[in-house]
Design a protein around this motif. Sequence first.
Motif, short mmCIF file in Angstrom:
data_model
loop_
_atom_site.label_atom_id
_atom_site.label_comp_id
_atom_site.label_asym_id
_atom_site.label_seq_id
_atom_site.Cartn_x
_atom_site.Cartn_y
_atom_site.Cartn_z
N ILE A 148 53.06 85.53 87.75
CA ILE A 148 52.89 84.30 86.99
C ILE A 148 52.64 83.12 87.92
N SER A 149 51.70 82.29 87.55
CA SER A 149 51.40 81.09 88.32
C SER A 149 52.64 80.20 88.44
N GLU A 150 52.98 79.84 89.67
CA GLU A 150 54.11 78.94 89.89
C GLU A 150 53.87 77.59 89.22
N HIS A 151 52.62 77.13 89.23
CA HIS A 151 52.30 75.87 88.60
C HIS A 151 52.55 75.93 87.09
N ARG A 152 52.23 77.05 86.47
CA ARG A 152 52.49 77.18 85.03
C ARG A 152 53.98 77.19 84.73
N LEU A 153 54.75 77.86 85.56
CA LEU A 153 56.20 77.83 85.38
C LEU A 153 56.72 76.39 85.47
N LEU A 154 56.21 75.64 86.43
CA LEU A 154 56.60 74.23 86.57
C LEU A 154 56.21 73.44 85.33
N SER A 155 55.02 73.71 84.79
CA SER A 155 54.54 72.94 83.64
C SER A 155 55.35 73.23 82.38
N ILE A 156 55.98 74.39 82.33
CA ILE A 156 56.82 74.71 81.18
C ILE A 156 58.19 74.03 81.31
N ILE A 157 58.81 74.18 82.47
CA ILE A 157 60.18 73.63 82.59
C ILE A 157 60.16 72.10 82.75
N SER A 158 58.99 71.52 83.07
CA SER A 158 58.89 70.06 83.20
C SER A 158 58.62 69.38 81.87
N GLY A 159 58.30 70.18 80.84
CA GLY A 159 58.01 69.59 79.54
C GLY A 159 59.24 68.94 78.91
N LYS A 160 58.97 68.14 77.89
CA LYS A 160 60.06 67.45 77.19
C LYS A 160 59.91 67.68 75.69
N PHE A 161 61.00 68.12 75.06
CA PHE A 161 61.00 68.31 73.62
C PHE A 161 61.46 67.01 72.96
N PHE A 162 60.61 66.51 72.08
CA PHE A 162 60.93 65.28 71.35
C PHE A 162 61.83 65.60 70.16
N TYR A 163 61.70 66.82 69.68
CA TYR A 163 62.56 67.33 68.61
C TYR A 163 62.54 68.84 68.74
N ASP A 164 63.70 69.49 68.60
CA ASP A 164 63.75 70.93 68.85
C ASP A 164 64.53 71.64 67.76
N GLY A 165 64.01 71.59 66.55
CA GLY A 165 64.67 72.25 65.44
C GLY A 165 64.68 73.75 65.54
N LEU A 166 63.76 74.33 66.32
CA LEU A 166 63.67 75.78 66.47
C LEU A 166 64.47 76.32 67.65
N GLY A 167 65.03 75.43 68.48
CA GLY A 167 65.80 75.88 69.63
C GLY A 167 64.95 76.47 70.75
N CYS A 168 63.75 75.95 70.93
CA CYS A 168 62.85 76.48 71.96
C CYS A 168 63.40 76.28 73.37
N MET A 169 64.21 75.24 73.54
CA MET A 169 64.73 74.96 74.87
C MET A 169 65.59 76.10 75.42
N GLU A 170 66.15 76.91 74.55
CA GLU A 170 66.94 78.05 75.02
C GLU A 170 66.07 79.02 75.82
N LEU A 171 64.83 79.20 75.38
CA LEU A 171 63.91 80.07 76.10
C LEU A 171 63.42 79.40 77.38
N VAL A 172 63.18 78.10 77.31
CA VAL A 172 62.72 77.37 78.50
C VAL A 172 63.76 77.47 79.61
N GLU A 173 65.02 77.39 79.26
CA GLU A 173 66.08 77.44 80.27
C GLU A 173 66.08 78.76 81.03
N LYS A 174 65.61 79.82 80.40
CA LYS A 174 65.55 81.11 81.07
C LYS A 174 64.46 81.15 82.14
N LEU A 175 63.60 80.14 82.15
CA LEU A 175 62.52 80.05 83.13
C LEU A 175 62.78 78.97 84.17
N ARG A 176 64.00 78.44 84.18
CA ARG A 176 64.29 77.27 85.01
C ARG A 176 63.95 77.50 86.48
#
Length: 362
Positions: A148-176
């Motif tokens: 996996i591209s290191e840059h893509r990993l960075l672009s995922i964990i650097s994102g910001k959720f403005f609202y997270d009703g689905l709990g997507c951040m739980e998956l993002v944390e696994k890529l920290r």
Amino acid sequence: MAEFIKGMELCESFFHDCAERILADCFPELVYSAALIGYGSDVLGYDDPVSCDHMWGPRFYLFLAPENMYLADAVMKTFSERLPCTYRGYSVNFTEADKNDNGVRHPAFITEGPVHPLIFIQTFGSFLTEQLGTPDPDSLTYSMWLAISEHRLLSIISGKFFYDGLGCMELVEKLRYYPRPVRLYLIASCWNIIASEQAFLRRAGDAGDDIGSRLICARMAERLMRLCFLYQGVYAPYSKWFGTAFGKLDIDPAIGQSIRDALAADTVTLREEKLLQAMVLTAQMHNDSGLAAPVPVKVQDYYGRAIKVIFAEHWSESAMAELAGTELEMLPSIGSFSQLAGLSDFSDDPGNYPKISDFYKA
């Protein structure tokens, strides 16, 4: 022209001021998440006025549950009809995707709707599949992590959720950050690559090849910089933002200064001296990291020649020793494809991840 606003701030306020209200009015029962994530200098915080000409502006991803994806067209139609044409001086309307330019869209000011906003509606699983090749971070093997591209990993964990009703951040944390064995393998690889050229900076310079000496110095300097990212547990972006991100690392500023001095040096003696200073300090980071056994740091002659080294291979061996019993222990210490500047067209394409993963398996 509108006063420049950092993209993350612009997109977050656009969502709350405009899109969130539309969703509350027209789809009050809809459970969703909304974020600025993935591609873009604005996600990393490196955007400036030059960034504004394409794929930049009031925008966000809207993630829906799979069972609600049937509403995607209706939601987008509602956005198109009810969003303003401009927001804080920036166009909300964008051109159609340019098929000849990787689907790039440009801001296109209009005075009346409907607008074609830069909003992407999908499931978070499909987004992760586009980025990683899988919707499930738990399914990633070590070889997949390396693909996996290191840059893509960075672009995922650097994102910001403005609202997270689905709990997507739980998956993002696994890529920290990388799993420890993958991190150690990449550390070992950087030191091994440095070791392969550690004597050549001086040798080339003494032989009258100043350009060659400078190039070797630059290659080793980049690897030292990559080691700093690895010891700090921070993903490195691709080459456009690599130096910018390095400057933000919480490391001894003497490392960066020594690297700058080495790259600017007009004599091979000064170049060698300054790069060695950076090597010594980076080696000490290794010893202080607790990731692997420390190695005594000592500047020595290279097998009796008037060439100074620290024998970088010892730090590679220290890191590789921690990988005993893992699938990584027998791999050659070559690092990842995304650590090679200039290969981003290949290494950043998720379509190539299975091939790259198979390379490590082989």
